[in-house]
Enzyme design. Sequence first.
Site, short mmCIF file in Angstrom:
data_model
loop_
_atom_site.label_atom_id
_atom_site.label_comp_id
_atom_site.label_asym_id
_atom_site.label_seq_id
_atom_site.Cartn_x
_atom_site.Cartn_y
_atom_site.Cartn_z
N ILE B 72 0.83 -1.23 0.00
CA ILE B 72 0.00 0.00 0.00
C ILE B 72 0.86 1.27 0.00
O ILE B 72 0.57 2.23 0.72
CB ILE B 72 -1.02 0.03 1.17
N ASN B 98 -10.16 3.71 -3.45
CA ASN B 98 -9.95 2.52 -2.63
C ASN B 98 -9.31 2.95 -1.31
O ASN B 98 -8.35 3.71 -1.29
CB ASN B 98 -9.04 1.56 -3.40
N ASN B 126 -10.85 -1.61 1.26
CA ASN B 126 -9.95 -2.75 1.17
C ASN B 126 -9.82 -3.41 2.54
O ASN B 126 -9.04 -2.98 3.37
CB ASN B 126 -8.58 -2.28 0.67
N CYS B 129 -6.24 -6.69 2.04
CA CYS B 129 -4.89 -6.66 1.50
C CYS B 129 -4.00 -7.64 2.25
O CYS B 129 -3.84 -7.54 3.46
CB CYS B 129 -4.27 -5.27 1.59
N ILE B 191 -12.45 -10.70 -6.53
CA ILE B 191 -11.65 -11.01 -5.36
C ILE B 191 -10.41 -10.11 -5.31
O ILE B 191 -9.95 -9.65 -6.35
CB ILE B 191 -11.17 -12.49 -5.37
N GLY B 243 -10.54 -10.46 -11.09
CA GLY B 243 -9.58 -11.55 -10.86
C GLY B 243 -9.28 -12.23 -12.18
O GLY B 243 -10.06 -13.05 -12.65
N THR B 266 -4.59 -6.93 -13.33
CA THR B 266 -3.24 -7.26 -13.82
C THR B 266 -3.13 -7.20 -15.34
O THR B 266 -2.06 -6.94 -15.88
CB THR B 266 -2.87 -8.66 -13.29
#
Lengths: 264, 305
Positions: B72, B98, B126, B129, B191, B243, B266
């Site tokens: 973070i 977030n 969040n 994490c 997720i 995800g 990603t």
Amino acid sequence: MSANNCRAVKVVDITPLGHSSPGEEIVELKLEYPGWESGWRVGQFVMIRPVSWPLDLIWGRPFSISSADDTTLTILFQVVGRGTKRLMELSKGDSVNIWGPLGSFFSKPKDRPVLMLAGGMGIAPFCGYVDSHQQPENLKLFFAHRPPLENYPYKALSDKVEVEDIQENKPEDIHTIIARVEALVKEYGEKNGLVVACGPTPFLRTIQRAALKYGVDAELSLENRMACGVGACLGCVCKDSEGHFTQVCTSGPVFKATAIDLEG
Amino acid sequence: MDMSVDFAGLKLKNPILTASGTFGSGLEFKRFGDLESLGGIIVKGLSLKPREGNPMPRIAETPCGMLNAIGIQNPGVEDFLTKKLPKLPWKTLPVLVNLYATDAAEFGELAAVLAGEEGVAALEVNVSCPNVKEGGIAFGQDPRQITKVAEAVKKNAGNKPVIIKLSPNVTDIATCARAAEDGGADGISLINTLSGMAVDIERRTPRLANVIGGLSGPAVKPVALRCVYQAVNAVKIPVMGLGGIATAEDAAEFLLVGATAVQIGTANFLRPDTAFKIVEELPKVLARVNAKSLDEFRGSLILPK
């Protein structure tokens, strides 16, 4: 700059240089110029991910721009891991996604002597530096390397600027390299020169120490593992001179020697 | 096809958002596409005070995925609000923030800072994490804590929708989803990353300085899809799925199991224009599979008898 600076371009040529050991080849990759309207600056880098790569290689790979003209962009890489091994398998005509030009760049003073210090693959950006410099007679390249010179684009550089090299054959050679780098940095400080450097972190650390010791202007190009290359993943940070993390991809890769801490 | 969706009162022009931690503050991606074409962006996790994050190395590439332990790193909420948010086209692009904090009270405090910010469309909390030593996943693994955090944020968030982002590192995701709903959350997202590890046998070291990190990318997609499916069936509030989504087909899979919207994470690293391309491609994919509308397609999974 175009709204979408990520483009697929074709491989124009891919050639291993010299006769490197298998698995450690040094390769020159020529790509179609991606058509960057605003051009690029020496020291900047690109992210490259071949279209053919499946999802087992998630990230693109960052490479310094070695040189470019209106039609072709050239990068150099050494086969060191999964990504570069697969890059070497590319053929002429294959497509690669490329995004860039990214990051900061080297200064190019035309009226000051410039010492280029390259360690191994750190020679890459200096091809473009020499090509684009208005006063190449002001430039000198010092090159520390392990594979023979024929594996690098050294001949092309030695035809244009003053050069000097040391090959590291045995562990003791590192002391010779350190001593020579320190002497050169001091010399260029005395003549109000600029030092620009690219290479492995221990090499850059030596240069940084000498630059700080003698108060010499120096710019260091760092390399680091990156996932995105654009400042989003925060995976490529280094420590700045105040001890805070800063991103190599967007704050660098070229930093002033006084701006970063390589000792940690 | 009309791609607009209403997510807990949040009007999105399409169901494609970008996931926190993979899209910076959004500004980093301006050169790769039209930000305003996205359904929304969710900015990198923010805490009340700046955080330095974890030591290097922080990322590792794994088969069809990546591990990260960034920790973070962020400049703090005030820095984002004063320096980054004004540069984003928040009037036409929903900007979701977030939130990261170490206890329920701090989450509430952070929500209060954001409650009056016109440019912030919603809060994503969040509670999951895995990469920070204090707090983090402990919340996400304890349904009572999830409820408590949801209550604290909701109480202070003004009229902004509150979305709780859940961890997959639990035994029963449905219980966690219900816990968020019980705390008054307006929606959930899931997720977050799966807890994972990678080692280097040459050096005999972990690949991350933090040793353990969060796994993301296409490798986690089946787990994410299963979690979204179970969560959708456990709660009445809308669900954002994420995800491993790398293509419009992947996005459609999450919509099919009932997600109202999806986040691209990603895959933004595969190509930085991935999310923009998915926005373009999703209507074509839905048309190809004969969906009459987004509403008709959503949750229309046919289960074996």
